[in-house]
Scaffold this active site. Sequence first.
Site, short mmCIF file in Angstrom:
data_model
loop_
_atom_site.label_atom_id
_atom_site.label_comp_id
_atom_site.label_asym_id
_atom_site.label_seq_id
_atom_site.Cartn_x
_atom_site.Cartn_y
_atom_site.Cartn_z
N THR A 197 16.61 -0.45 9.69
CA THR A 197 17.47 -0.48 10.87
C THR A 197 16.60 -0.65 12.12
O THR A 197 15.44 -0.25 12.12
CB THR A 197 18.25 0.85 10.94
OG1 THR A 197 19.20 0.84 9.89
CG2 THR A 197 18.93 1.09 12.26
N ARG A 225 32.11 1.62 3.95
CA ARG A 225 31.21 2.69 4.40
C ARG A 225 30.55 2.34 5.76
O ARG A 225 30.08 1.24 5.99
CB ARG A 225 30.12 2.90 3.34
CG ARG A 225 29.10 3.99 3.69
CD ARG A 225 27.85 3.44 4.33
NE ARG A 225 26.84 4.48 4.53
CZ ARG A 225 25.77 4.33 5.32
NH1 ARG A 225 25.57 3.22 5.98
NH2 ARG A 225 24.90 5.31 5.45
N GLY A 227 27.69 3.96 8.52
CA GLY A 227 26.65 4.98 8.70
C GLY A 227 26.64 5.52 10.12
O GLY A 227 27.63 5.42 10.86
N ASP A 228 25.50 6.08 10.50
CA ASP A 228 25.38 6.71 11.81
C ASP A 228 25.12 5.71 12.94
O ASP A 228 25.39 6.02 14.11
CB ASP A 228 24.23 7.72 11.80
CG ASP A 228 22.91 7.04 11.48
OD1 ASP A 228 22.86 6.25 10.51
OD2 ASP A 228 21.92 7.27 12.20
N THR A 248 17.30 6.34 12.84
CA THR A 248 17.33 5.55 11.61
C THR A 248 17.13 6.49 10.43
O THR A 248 16.40 7.46 10.54
CB THR A 248 16.25 4.46 11.61
OG1 THR A 248 16.29 3.77 10.35
CG2 THR A 248 14.85 5.02 11.83
N GLY A 249 17.81 6.20 9.33
CA GLY A 249 17.62 7.06 8.16
C GLY A 249 18.90 7.17 7.36
O GLY A 249 19.80 6.33 7.48
N GLY A 251 22.17 7.82 6.87
CA GLY A 251 23.17 7.94 7.91
C GLY A 251 24.15 9.07 7.75
O GLY A 251 24.58 9.67 8.74
N1 ASP Z 1 21.07 4.79 9.37
C1 ASP Z 1 21.46 3.57 8.70
C2 ASP Z 1 22.75 3.82 7.94
O1 ASP Z 1 22.90 4.86 7.36
C3 ASP Z 1 20.44 3.10 7.73
C4 ASP Z 1 19.08 2.96 8.32
O2 ASP Z 1 18.72 3.62 9.29
O3 ASP Z 1 18.32 2.16 7.81
O4 ASP Z 1 23.56 2.93 7.91
#
Ligand code: ASP
Length: 331
Positions: A197, A225, A227-228, A248-249, A251
């Site tokens: 991300t 779905r 994410g965050d 990022t991470g 989510g």
């Molecule tokens: N945070 C993002 C999600 O969960 C994924 C990512 O950070 O790579 O969609």
Amino acid sequence: MIKLAFALVGLAAITSPALAQDRPAPARWSIAIHGGAGTMDRAAMSEAQQADYKASLQAALDAGARVLASGGSAGDAVVAVITRLEDDPKFNAGRGAVFTWQGTNELDSSFMLGDGRRAGAVAGVSHVKNPILLARAVMEDGRHVMLSGTGAEEFAASHGIEMVDPGYFATPERRESLERLKADQLSAYDVDHKFGTVGAVALDTQGHVAAGTSTGGITGKRWGRIGDSPVIGAGTYAQDGVCAISATGSGEYFIRVGVAKSICDRIALAGAGAQDAADQVMAEVGALGGDGGVIVVAPNGDAVFSFNTQGMYRGRATSDGVNEVAIFAGE
Ligand code: ASP
């Protein structure tokens, strides 16, 4: 005689140390960027791959820093960074986004200005070349904060946002990740070792902050779905006088913790420094079993990172001369 007097005053203005001290200090700016956090094994990444990622990060960082150094706005700096990373197939945003379970690409993005806490976000779009531009357009329109799917795309088309054929986003590497996930019955986090991300946060010379995040989400996502990344307060937040954050991470955990807003609140309400606030909230994410990282800029010009993974593609630059990009922890 009068001319001579003016000339002498002019000369004094140039040479007098007292007057020189009265001149306002050049206004500060700072910027931090990320291209995802995750399991990055130094041994598994060739020197050439590392150099390639660092060159992309540096080019994006330079684009944002140029905007700020020439007196441009934090919002424009964030957009300058993120559009470049969205166009770069190495990152999981725009072109090069991960695949859904159905083999499509669904993109999420958000954008926020600290000034007035204006925000825009989009989720699940699959024809918008640069989702960050759409998120900004939603904010500028001002009627809503978050649009999704076909409705978001209708809005995009009627606001002059560049649309592309969905095939534009697809890359063989990301398709292979989906096939591996299905064949080996892996989870998204097994195949997305490097989440990818992208995000940027900036403080401009007027003292305003801005934040933005853009992603394809996680490989094999289904059922719409989200994410965050497009969730204001989880993946992105900006508040003048307090901070700007992009995350990022994993989510689901970042949503449950409300990561970005929680960091800002620790700074605003508990008086924590940006680094401490970010570390504390990332520890909460870790305690629940989530991983990833955040970038933060504070009004005093601090630009900090916090992550609980082996690495995070990242960079920062400030008016004080900081200018660096890095991949692994401890770099
Ligand atoms: N945070 C993002 C999600 O969960 C994924 C990512 O950070 O790579 O969609």
